[in-house]
Design an enzyme around this catalytic site. Structure first.
Site, PDB file in Angstrom:
ATOM      1  N   LYS A  82       0.836  -1.204   0.000  1.00  9.03           N
ATOM      2  CA  LYS A  82       0.000   0.000   0.000  1.00  9.03           C
ATOM      3  C   LYS A  82       0.871   1.254   0.000  1.00  9.03           C
ATOM      4  CE  LYS A  82      -4.216  -1.796   2.218  1.00  9.03           C
ATOM      5  NZ  LYS A  82      -4.630  -2.607   1.136  1.00  9.03           N
ATOM      6  N   HIS A 101     -17.090   3.874  -2.608  1.00 12.99           N
ATOM      7  CA  HIS A 101     -16.004   3.065  -3.140  1.00 12.99           C
ATOM      8  C   HIS A 101     -16.315   2.842  -4.618  1.00 12.99           C
ATOM      9  CE1 HIS A 101     -13.094  -0.439  -2.984  1.00 12.99           C
ATOM     10  NE2 HIS A 101     -13.677  -0.547  -4.166  1.00 12.99           N
ATOM     11  N   HIS A 158     -15.894  -3.913   5.995  1.00 16.90           N
ATOM     12  CA  HIS A 158     -15.004  -3.490   4.909  1.00 16.90           C
ATOM     13  C   HIS A 158     -14.963  -4.480   3.756  1.00 16.90           C
ATOM     14  CE1 HIS A 158     -13.726  -0.362   7.579  1.00 16.90           C
ATOM     15  NE2 HIS A 158     -13.331  -1.244   8.475  1.00 16.90           N
ATOM     16  N   LYS A 216     -17.007  -6.036   0.434  1.00 25.28           N
ATOM     17  CA  LYS A 216     -18.083  -5.669  -0.475  1.00 25.28           C
ATOM     18  C   LYS A 216     -19.239  -6.660  -0.406  1.00 25.28           C
ATOM     19  CE  LYS A 216     -14.499  -3.822  -3.402  1.00 25.28           C
ATOM     20  NZ  LYS A 216     -13.528  -4.196  -4.442  1.00 25.28           N
ATOM     21  N   GLU A 227      -6.184   1.640  -3.787  1.00 28.08           N
ATOM     22  CA  GLU A 227      -5.221   0.585  -4.077  1.00 28.08           C
ATOM     23  C   GLU A 227      -5.459   0.036  -5.465  1.00 28.08           C
ATOM     24  OE1 GLU A 227      -6.261  -2.197  -0.858  1.00 28.08           O
ATOM     25  OE2 GLU A 227      -7.061  -3.535  -2.386  1.00 28.08           O
ATOM     26  N   ARG A 267      -5.293  -8.177 -10.499  1.00 25.35           N
ATOM     27  CA  ARG A 267      -5.910  -9.485 -10.771  1.00 25.35           C
ATOM     28  C   ARG A 267      -7.342  -9.273 -11.228  1.00 25.35           C
ATOM     29  NH1 ARG A 267      -9.499  -9.290  -6.555  1.00 25.35           N
ATOM     30  NH2 ARG A 267      -8.724  -8.191  -4.743  1.00 25.35           N
TER      31      ARG A 267
END
Lengths: 70, 513
Positions: free
Chosen positions: B179, B271, B298, B300, B351, B355
């Site tokens: 991060k 988000h 946190h 989804k 972030e 992938r």
């Protein structure tokens, strides 16, 4: 006699008490790990730890007794 | 090593029609007679109808793999194998002792047992997986999401062994995996980041000093963290002192890296993430955004595309920033850049996920692309066959994640599924790898299925979602379907008032710790 049971199948990640410890209602005694989540298990009564029936890393099923109190 | 050859035959029947431009694919497994009983479960799960983008039959397939190893389990392994089969690629599966009866094992052309039920013994055991890759002579490995998908060491080992890792280079994975490193990179490129620090904290006192400077509330974060682990919102110096050690310990336990940092907590954010595709020739496109604001712990829960919040200008700005970021780091394959977006539509880099994402199907639904097929083509050395102006944005798609957990406390609920009934109808797509009698073990992620809904607009998608959830039956274990129904039925969801505190703000939950 009061007991703390596993609320779900998983493994024992951490044991936070020892025999003889005084605990307050709401205190975490064991942290279970299941499905990539750690779930602290608290007592809903005050008491003294009589026996810890699991070890860290043990696999427990729902309903298994983990800690017994006087 | 125990090896099984299954020789599954997948019959794909195509019927064009509904919705416009989309084909229905009926997947039926033709059972191998010798294994008929073990197939029965999967047949139940495999016979669902899912809407999917049309499978492109490319005329000029210059290079494509003939055999790919799928180093994953669950719905994503099944989903990757489905595309492999449609492209004529043989699939190799791997599985743990807990997954001997799992659908991905049955779907694979060959599957290899690689170890015990815990992921460290099997699905993230690099040596074992590479041994299977050598033995089965695959050309490439698809890591799916989670597990080894963002493991730079694994990608490096694949590179060293001459295997193609379907994803970016190990160097890019490791740069974006930290991060702190990824933040630094974005700042240098000029992509906005949340105010905070880009060096690891020494201790809690240093965190307090930084927080005093940037202002509370702040987010305490593990550099290597993911899935909300090692991450906590703190609102005072005292809270930092209490939270620091525990989160650092967890980060060390989980990721082997206790580096912590702190950044400003954006209150009531959304988000929103941008999906990108990049080939090995410098072509990069963005496939619009996904909004994943509705979360719990946190993690989804509901994802949709497009976001009802973004205007055209912000959408393009975010897309272009993402393409710029991807190009500047030499990104190749599918990737996602996650942003926090505040009420004034300022966006901040959160972030990069190097992938395929869990929620990739919503992007597939609105663009008509098969992201796994795109990944395979790119990895095989093909160039993108689309440019930015070709990327469609058609209708609205919503994905909900079905978790094996208590809908009120969010406690995991492993067990045996005694009954599973899947809704069918226009615009309903299922991605799952469980069936009647499936055992949901405590060893893996609690997500058991994804329900993907497509509509001509957001309202139609929500209506269809409500219908589908009302007819979705899972018995034997607890699931979050009641929570999803509450979300879908809520006026705040309908009106698009979706910030990351949606669940806490609008739904009466017991705090699940």
């Amino acid at each position: 006699m009061s007991q703390v049971l596993a609320i779900m199948a998983g493994s024992v990640w951490k044991i936070l008490v020892q025999v003889g410890d005084q605990v307050d209602a709401g205190q975490d005694v064991v942290i279970l790990e299941s499905m990539k989540m750690e779930i602290p298990i608290a007592v809903d009564f005050p008491g003294t730890v009589k026996e810890v029936k699991v070890s860290e890393g043990d696999f427990v099923n729902e309903g298994d007794v983990m800690v017994e109190f006087e | 090593m125990f090896t099984i050859n299954l020789h599954d035959v997948i019959n794909m029947q195509y019927t064009s029609g509904f919705p416009k431009g989309i084909m229905f694919i009926h997947t039926n497994l033709v059972n191998n007679a010798a294994n008929i009983t073990s197939y029965m479960n999967f047949d139940l799960c495999g016979s669902y109808v899912h809407t999917c983008q049309k499978i492109e039959q490319r005329q000029r397939r210059q290079r494509m793999f003939t055999k790919v190893l799928v180093a994953n389990r669950g719905e994503i392994a099944v989903r990757i194998m489905r595309t492999c089969k449609s492209l004529g690629i043989s699939t190799i599966g791997v599985y743990s002792e807990a997954d001997a009866e799992a659908p991905h094992v049955k779907m694979a052309d060959e599957a290899y047992l690689i170890g015990g039920p815990r992921v460290a013994e099997s699905y993230v055991n690099i040596d074992k997986i590479l041994e299977v890759a050598r033995l089965s002579k695959v050309e490439a490995i698809h890591p799916g999401y989670g597990l080894l998908s963002e493991n730079a060491e694994f990608a490096r080992r694949c590179e060293q062994e001459g295997l193609i890792f379907i994803g970016p280079s190990s160097e890019v994975i490791s740069r974006m995996g930290s991060k702190i490193e990824s933040r630094k990179t974005m700042e240098e490129i000029g992509v906005p980041v949340v105010p905070g620090i880009t060096y690891p904290l020494v201790d809690a006192e240093e965190a307090v000093q930084v927080a005093d400077r940037i202002g509370y509330p702040v987010m305490l974060k593990a550099s290597a963290g993911g899935g909300g682990i090692g991450m906590q919102i703190v609102r005072s110096a005292d809270e930092i002192r209490k939270a620091f050690g525990g989160n650092q310990k967890r980060a060390t336990d989980f990721f082997g890296d206790g580096a912590m940092y702190v950044e400003k907590y954006v209150d009531n954010p959304r988000h929103i993430e941008i999906q990108i595709l990049a080939d090995g020739f410098g072509n990069t496109v963005y496939l619009w955004e996904r909004e994943c604001s509705v979360q719990r712990r946190h993690q989804k829960v509901v994802e949709e595309a497009p976001s009802s919040f973004l205007d055209e200008v912000t959408r393009i700005k975010m897309g272009e920033a993402s393409v710029k970021a991807a190009k500047s780091i030499g990104y190749r394959n599918a990737g996602t850049i996650e942003f926090l977006v505040d009420a004034d539509k300022n966006f901040y880099f959160l972030e990069m996920n190097t992938r395929l994402q869990v929620e990739h199907p919503v992007t597939e639904e609105i663009t008509g692309l098969d992201l796994v097929a795109e990944q395979l083509r790119i990895a095989a050395g093909d160039s993108l066959n689309i440019i930015q102006s070709d990327v469609k944005l058609d209708g609205h798609a919503i994905e909900v994640r079905i978790y094996a957990e208590d809908p009120k406390t969010f406690f995991p609920s492993p067990g045996t599924i005694t009954k599973l009934v899947l809704p069918e109808g226009p615009g309903i797509r299922h991605e799952l790898a469980v069936s009647d009698k499936s055992i949901v073990t405590p060893f893996y992620d609690p997500m058991i299925a994804k329900l993907v809904i497509k509509g001509k607009d957001r309202n139609e998608a929500i209506n269809r979602l409500q219908f589908a959830l009302a007819h979705y039956q899972v018995q034997g274990i607890k699931t979050n379907i009641p929570l999803l129904q509450e979300v879908a039925a809520h006026s705040a969801f309908r009106s698009g008032d979706t910030t990351t505190n949606f669940v806490e703000k609008y739904l009466s939950r017991i705090n699940g710790q």
